[in-house]
Design a protein around this motif. Structure first.
Motif, mmCIF file in Angstrom:
data_model
loop_
_atom_site.group_PDB
_atom_site.id
_atom_site.type_symbol
_atom_site.label_atom_id
_atom_site.label_comp_id
_atom_site.label_asym_id
_atom_site.label_seq_id
_atom_site.Cartn_x
_atom_site.Cartn_y
_atom_site.Cartn_z
ATOM 1 N N ALA A 152 0.582 4.720 -2.062
ATOM 2 C CA ALA A 152 1.010 5.962 -1.309
ATOM 3 C C ALA A 152 2.354 6.087 -1.280
ATOM 4 C CB ALA A 152 0.762 6.061 0.150
ATOM 5 N N LYS A 153 3.103 7.122 -1.259
ATOM 6 C CA LYS A 153 4.692 7.390 -1.325
ATOM 7 C C LYS A 153 5.096 7.859 0.014
ATOM 8 C CE LYS A 153 4.345 6.631 -5.823
ATOM 9 N NZ LYS A 153 3.230 6.870 -5.967
ATOM 10 N N ALA A 154 6.118 7.233 0.599
ATOM 11 C CA ALA A 154 6.866 7.757 1.936
ATOM 12 C C ALA A 154 8.171 8.001 1.750
ATOM 13 C CB ALA A 154 6.620 6.500 2.865
ATOM 14 N N ARG A 155 8.567 9.055 2.419
ATOM 15 C CA ARG A 155 10.108 9.363 2.687
ATOM 16 C C ARG A 155 10.416 9.481 3.995
ATOM 17 N NH1 ARG A 155 8.173 13.879 -1.705
ATOM 18 N NH2 ARG A 155 8.660 12.574 -3.540
ATOM 19 N N PRO A 156 10.831 8.362 4.720
ATOM 20 C CA PRO A 156 11.169 8.231 6.109
ATOM 21 C C PRO A 156 12.339 8.936 6.554
ATOM 22 C CG PRO A 156 11.383 6.249 5.224
ATOM 23 C CD PRO A 156 10.638 7.121 3.888
ATOM 24 N N LEU A 157 13.223 9.394 5.653
ATOM 25 C CA LEU A 157 14.468 10.047 5.682
ATOM 26 C C LEU A 157 14.585 11.339 5.234
ATOM 27 C CD1 LEU A 157 17.351 7.337 4.686
ATOM 28 C CD2 LEU A 157 16.040 7.419 6.883
ATOM 29 N N PHE A 158 13.455 11.875 5.334
ATOM 30 C CA PHE A 158 13.414 13.258 4.438
ATOM 31 C C PHE A 158 14.019 14.392 5.475
ATOM 32 C CE2 PHE A 158 10.551 16.371 6.481
ATOM 33 C CZ PHE A 158 9.947 15.822 7.487
ATOM 34 N N GLU A 159 14.196 14.270 6.648
ATOM 35 C CA GLU A 159 14.959 15.290 7.416
ATOM 36 C C GLU A 159 16.115 14.590 7.696
ATOM 37 O OE1 GLU A 159 12.371 17.087 11.162
ATOM 38 O OE2 GLU A 159 11.867 15.175 10.924
ATOM 39 N N THR B 253 0.670 -1.350 0.103
ATOM 40 C CA THR B 253 -0.054 -0.023 -0.012
ATOM 41 C C THR B 253 0.712 1.417 -0.029
ATOM 42 O OG1 THR B 253 -0.143 -0.041 2.444
ATOM 43 C CG2 THR B 253 -1.952 -1.091 1.160
ATOM 44 N N VAL B 254 2.227 1.166 0.170
ATOM 45 C CA VAL B 254 3.008 2.360 0.286
ATOM 46 C C VAL B 254 4.395 2.071 -0.128
ATOM 47 C CG1 VAL B 254 3.343 1.887 2.573
ATOM 48 C CG2 VAL B 254 4.010 3.963 1.785
ATOM 49 N N VAL B 255 4.811 2.993 -1.035
ATOM 50 C CA VAL B 255 6.179 2.860 -1.421
ATOM 51 C C VAL B 255 7.143 3.712 -0.654
ATOM 52 C CG1 VAL B 255 8.032 2.758 -3.446
ATOM 53 C CG2 VAL B 255 5.703 1.887 -3.791
ATOM 54 N N ALA B 256 8.235 3.168 0.012
ATOM 55 C CA ALA B 256 9.289 3.895 0.651
ATOM 56 C C ALA B 256 10.368 4.207 -0.157
ATOM 57 C CB ALA B 256 9.530 3.431 2.295
ATOM 58 N N THR B 257 11.024 5.588 -0.316
ATOM 59 C CA THR B 257 12.104 5.852 -0.831
ATOM 60 C C THR B 257 13.234 6.475 0.002
ATOM 61 O OG1 THR B 257 11.363 7.690 -1.937
ATOM 62 C CG2 THR B 257 11.222 5.746 -3.179
ATOM 63 N N GLY B 258 14.489 6.226 -0.269
ATOM 64 C CA GLY B 258 15.549 6.992 0.845
ATOM 65 C C GLY B 258 15.926 8.327 0.224
ATOM 66 N N HIS B 259 14.970 9.045 0.068
ATOM 67 C CA HIS B 259 15.357 10.443 -0.313
ATOM 68 C C HIS B 259 15.735 11.261 0.992
ATOM 69 C CE1 HIS B 259 12.861 9.778 -4.202
ATOM 70 N NE2 HIS B 259 13.846 10.608 -4.423
ATOM 71 N N THR B 260 16.840 12.019 0.791
ATOM 72 C CA THR B 260 17.123 12.647 1.914
ATOM 73 C C THR B 260 16.904 14.104 2.137
ATOM 74 O OG1 THR B 260 19.243 13.632 0.802
ATOM 75 C CG2 THR B 260 19.322 11.372 1.932
ATOM 76 N N ALA B 261 17.124 14.990 3.064
ATOM 77 C CA ALA B 261 16.923 16.492 3.271
ATOM 78 C C ALA B 261 17.649 17.137 2.116
ATOM 79 C CB ALA B 261 17.336 16.848 4.560
ATOM 80 N N GLU B 262 18.942 16.706 1.674
ATOM 81 C CA GLU B 262 19.429 17.696 0.787
ATOM 82 C C GLU B 262 18.620 17.141 -0.806
ATOM 83 O OE1 GLU B 262 21.240 15.584 2.801
ATOM 84 O OE2 GLU B 262 23.017 16.561 3.283
ATOM 85 N N ASP B 263 18.365 15.972 -0.878
ATOM 86 C CA ASP B 263 17.505 15.850 -2.192
ATOM 87 C C ASP B 263 16.351 16.699 -2.361
ATOM 88 O OD1 ASP B 263 18.977 13.573 -3.075
ATOM 89 O OD2 ASP B 263 17.940 12.059 -1.847
ATOM 90 N N LEU B 264 15.626 16.988 -1.144
ATOM 91 C CA LEU B 264 14.080 17.683 -1.549
ATOM 92 C C LEU B 264 14.529 18.973 -1.441
ATOM 93 C CD1 LEU B 264 11.828 15.747 1.041
ATOM 94 C CD2 LEU B 264 12.623 15.120 -1.187
ATOM 95 N N VAL B 265 15.503 19.519 -0.666
ATOM 96 C CA VAL B 265 15.858 21.162 -0.873
ATOM 97 C C VAL B 265 16.607 21.290 -2.278
ATOM 98 C CG1 VAL B 265 17.398 22.794 0.127
ATOM 99 C CG2 VAL B 265 16.262 21.117 1.685
ATOM 100 N N SER B 266 17.364 20.346 -2.697
ATOM 101 C CA SER B 266 17.969 20.888 -3.981
ATOM 102 C C SER B 266 16.977 20.922 -5.094
ATOM 103 C CB SER B 266 19.257 19.886 -4.187
ATOM 104 O OG SER B 266 18.899 18.555 -4.364
ATOM 105 N N PHE B 267 16.095 19.771 -4.934
ATOM 106 C CA PHE B 267 15.084 19.616 -5.957
ATOM 107 C C PHE B 267 14.055 20.701 -5.815
ATOM 108 C CE2 PHE B 267 10.670 18.020 -7.059
ATOM 109 C CZ PHE B 267 11.070 17.431 -8.325
#
Ligand code: SF4
Ligand code: ZN
Length: 285
Positions: free
Chosen positions: A189-196, A146-160
């Motif tokens: 659903a999409k989840a990014r448990p490492l976003f911070e 029901t949910v896919v989690a990816t390892g996106h980091t804080a730097e990934d999100l800020v630079s994006f």
């Protein structure tokens, strides 16, 4: 340098948190940090069937290990993009990781869909991103996740975010949420448990834990200009990346509907508009 928690020899000095820690205390700190994020932002919920997208890199290896330590049940998915020895080595790392943390690993080869990444001539990363998102979602749905989690980091999100803002696109903030619910029955659903969490923190975690990960970049990876800008700012302003990504999430969570001031009827973000608040405050004097 001594560990601030236990006094043993510190292995790291986390400037964003102004704290020096030894290896044991660091692992504990990291685990708590991820758990706090998951709880606070409801990244995983009761009844979720979780699929972790893993690449063999440090970020997704750290994600898989810490979630397993936190007691989460999940399977892992590796997408073989057919990028020669890069894909072969990454696959080996992921297989090794699956053995260590004792989780099921599924492998989908892009080739099954009729092409591989090196055959793509134009906009390689954009095609690759589309292919990965497509396969992750379809595989998850067809196999009961029901949910896919990816390892996106804080730097990934800020630079994006910065890259898109600089390109004039502002509708990206909501794509950066730590959890995105599906708006269609065909989506999971999409989840990014490492976003911070920062890349450096993931790197330290996988090194201390001795986890397998592939350090080399994909041969098609573009020059990480925006990432470098983000690293530069972080160097001058420790804590910038975390504060920025938290701010983005708060902003993205705000509902877009506008309200009207209950006093004057003009546009307002709250019950009473800022101007009326000022008038109330100043006219009291
Ligand atoms: Fe795909 Fe490599 Fe580009 Fe990443 S860097 S999107 S793996 S082609
Ligand atoms: Zn310690």
């Amino acid at each position: 340098m001594r560990c601030k928690k236990c006094g043993r020899k510190a292995v790291t000095n986390l400037r964003a948190y102004r704290i020096a820690l030894c290896s044991d205390c660091y692992l504990d700190f990291y685990k708590r940090m991820v758990q706090r994020s998951i709880k606070k932002h409801k990244i995983f919920m009761e009844g979720d069937e979780i699929l972790l997208a893993v690449s063999g890199g440090k970020d997704s290896s750290a994600m898989a290990s810490v979630l397993s330590n936190l007691g989460y049940e999940f399977d892992m998915l590796y997408i073989d993009l057919g990028i020669g020895s890069y894909s072969e080595d990454s696959r080996k790392k992921v297989e090794e990781l699956a053995g260590i943390i004792e989780k099921d690993l599924h492998i989908v080869e892009l080739r099954e869909y009729g092409f591989t990444i090196p055959e793509v001539k134009d906009r390689v990363c954009s095609v690759c991103g589309t292919a990965k998102r497509y396969i992750m979602n379809r595989f998850a749905r067809e196999n009961g996740f029901t949910v896919v989690a990816t390892g996106h980091t804080a730097e990934d999100l800020v630079s994006f975010y910065l890259k898109n803002i600089a390109g004039g696109q502002r509708e990206y903030a909501e794509k950066l949420l730590p959890r995105i619910e599906p708006f269609d029955a065909k989506l999971v659903a999409k989840a990014r448990p490492l976003f911070e969490v920062s890349e450096k923190e993931n790197m330290l975690y996988v090194i201390i834990k001795g986890l397998p990960f592939k350090n080399e970049e994909c041969p098609f990876a573009p020059k990480p200009e925006w990432k470098e800008i983000v690293y530069d700012i972080e160097l001058k302003k420790p804590g910038f990346v975390k504060n920025f990504v938290r701010g983005l999430v708060t902003e993205a969570k705000k509902p877009l509907e506008t309200r009207h001031c209950s006093i004057c009827g003009e546009i307002s973000s709250g019950e009473i508009c800022s101007f009326c608040k000022i008038r109330m405050r100043l006219s009291k004097k």
